[in-house]
Design a protein around this motif. Structure first.
Motif, mmCIF file in Angstrom:
data_model
loop_
_atom_site.group_PDB
_atom_site.id
_atom_site.type_symbol
_atom_site.label_atom_id
_atom_site.label_comp_id
_atom_site.label_asym_id
_atom_site.label_seq_id
_atom_site.Cartn_x
_atom_site.Cartn_y
_atom_site.Cartn_z
ATOM 1 N N ASN A 1 14.357 -0.642 9.246
ATOM 2 C CA ASN A 1 13.072 -1.273 8.922
ATOM 3 C C ASN A 1 12.037 -0.842 9.948
ATOM 4 O O ASN A 1 12.360 -0.622 11.109
ATOM 5 C CB ASN A 1 13.241 -2.801 8.982
ATOM 6 C CG ASN A 1 11.948 -3.544 8.722
ATOM 7 O OD1 ASN A 1 11.212 -3.236 7.781
ATOM 8 N ND2 ASN A 1 11.647 -4.536 9.559
ATOM 9 N N ILE A 2 10.786 -0.744 9.508
ATOM 10 C CA ILE A 2 9.691 -0.519 10.452
ATOM 11 C C ILE A 2 8.915 -1.817 10.585
ATOM 12 O O ILE A 2 8.600 -2.479 9.578
ATOM 13 C CB ILE A 2 8.791 0.661 10.026
ATOM 14 C CG1 ILE A 2 7.735 0.938 11.111
ATOM 15 C CG2 ILE A 2 8.123 0.439 8.663
ATOM 16 C CD1 ILE A 2 7.110 2.321 11.003
ATOM 17 N N THR B 1 0.805 -1.225 0.000
ATOM 18 C CA THR B 1 0.000 0.000 0.000
ATOM 19 C C THR B 1 0.837 1.275 0.000
ATOM 20 O O THR B 1 0.436 2.290 -0.593
ATOM 21 C CB THR B 1 -0.905 0.005 1.263
ATOM 22 O OG1 THR B 1 -1.380 -1.303 1.465
ATOM 23 C CG2 THR B 1 -2.054 0.958 1.124
ATOM 24 N N GLY C 1 3.126 -7.734 8.320
ATOM 25 C CA GLY C 1 1.812 -7.191 7.989
ATOM 26 C C GLY C 1 0.731 -7.680 8.945
ATOM 27 O O GLY C 1 0.940 -7.748 10.162
ATOM 28 N N PHE D 1 6.209 -13.404 10.684
ATOM 29 C CA PHE D 1 5.499 -12.260 11.248
ATOM 30 C C PHE D 1 5.687 -11.040 10.364
ATOM 31 O O PHE D 1 6.756 -10.411 10.376
ATOM 32 C CB PHE D 1 6.007 -11.937 12.656
ATOM 33 C CG PHE D 1 5.491 -12.869 13.711
ATOM 34 C CD1 PHE D 1 4.128 -12.981 13.959
ATOM 35 C CD2 PHE D 1 6.366 -13.625 14.463
ATOM 36 C CE1 PHE D 1 3.649 -13.839 14.940
ATOM 37 C CE2 PHE D 1 5.899 -14.487 15.440
ATOM 38 C CZ PHE D 1 4.541 -14.596 15.690
ATOM 39 N N LEU E 1 8.514 -6.514 2.146
ATOM 40 C CA LEU E 1 8.289 -7.801 2.793
ATOM 41 C C LEU E 1 9.196 -8.928 2.289
ATOM 42 O O LEU E 1 8.923 -10.100 2.524
ATOM 43 C CB LEU E 1 6.800 -8.181 2.680
ATOM 44 C CG LEU E 1 5.848 -7.142 3.294
ATOM 45 C CD1 LEU E 1 4.393 -7.583 3.179
ATOM 46 C CD2 LEU E 1 6.194 -6.825 4.742
HETATM 47 C C1 GAR Z 1 3.304 -1.752 7.814
HETATM 48 O O1 GAR Z 1 2.423 -2.044 8.864
HETATM 49 C C2 GAR Z 1 4.714 -2.171 8.168
HETATM 50 O O2 GAR Z 1 5.034 -1.987 9.532
HETATM 51 C C3 GAR Z 1 4.673 -3.634 7.836
HETATM 52 O O3 GAR Z 1 3.964 -3.677 6.606
HETATM 53 C C4 GAR Z 1 3.003 -2.622 6.597
HETATM 54 C C5 GAR Z 1 3.137 -1.843 5.308
HETATM 55 O O4 GAR Z 1 2.138 -0.855 5.199
HETATM 56 N N1 GAR Z 1 5.982 -4.183 7.728
HETATM 57 C C6 GAR Z 1 6.298 -5.419 8.141
HETATM 58 O O5 GAR Z 1 5.479 -6.200 8.575
HETATM 59 C C7 GAR Z 1 7.768 -5.779 8.008
HETATM 60 N N2 GAR Z 1 8.050 -7.028 8.650
HETATM 61 P P1 GAR Z 1 2.256 0.294 4.117
HETATM 62 O O6 GAR Z 1 2.581 -0.368 2.780
HETATM 63 O O7 GAR Z 1 0.901 0.934 4.104
HETATM 64 O O8 GAR Z 1 3.342 1.254 4.551
#
Ligand code: GAR
Length: 183
Positions: A96-97, A10, A112, A110, A79
């Protein structure tokens, strides 16, 4: 720093970073957005006039990073695992977030919504976000910032995700500004 933001979906975190850059909330410049697939979030790069590419191999990724003189990488919902080749080249320059209070709900499997499903199943009353450096161990690098929120009123994994996303959108820019102060 010249930043590349890597996404897979997204791109709401990318959007938050582009907005923060416009508001001068950090000094670095996002020079490149990369995705491993034709992600919806690439639209934000196009709208902002930032170079973007879909990359399928490490070689393609390295080539893009080098041709845009990238010196710092932000994984914002990317991912796929980062290969050792890229990790070696960008040692301590990839962050990384992750949508949990690491080390809880981290590691392979783990990511998303699956994180929030596990949190919901365990009836946790709080969750949060972690920004950390990336190393060989998935979600195992040094923590830069972490924020907690109360999720006791959330009735589904999706509600938890939406609450957590709100804090994600402010923490990543803070982490970049913090790193800029330190270097
Ligand atoms: C976010 O919640 C991010 O923290 C997570 O994917 C989503 C992406 O949202 N990342 C992970 O899980 C990494 N292991 P976005 O595409 O709307 O930014």
């Amino acid at each position: 720093m010249k930043i590349a933001v890597l996404i897979s979906g997204t791109g709401s975190n990318l959007k938050a970073l582009i907005d923060a850059q416009k508001n001068r909330e950090f000094k670095s410049e996002i020079v490149l957005v990369l995705s491993n697939k034709d992600a919806k979030g690439l639209e934000y790069a196009r709208e902002a006039g930032i170079s973007w590419a879909i990359i399928k191999t490490d070689e393609e990724m390295l080539q893009e990073l080098e041709s845009h003189s990238v010196d710092f990488i932000v994984l914002a919902g990317y991912l796929k695992k980062i290969s050792s080749k890229i990790l070696d080249k960008y040692e301590n320059r990839i962050i990384n977030i992750h949508p949990s209070l690491l080390p809880k709900y981290g590691g392979r499997g783990f990511y998303g919504l699956s994180v929030h499903e596990a949190v919901f199943k365990n009836k946790d009353r709080e969750s949060g976000v972690t920004v950390h450096y990336v190393n060989e161990k998935v979600d195992g690098g040094e923590i830069i910032l972490q924020e907690k929120i109360d999720i006791s009123k959330c009735n589904s994994p999706v509600e938890i995700r939406d609450e957590v996303l709100k804090i994600e959108h402010s923490i990543l820019k803070k982490a970049i500004a913090k790193i800029e102060e330190e270097i």
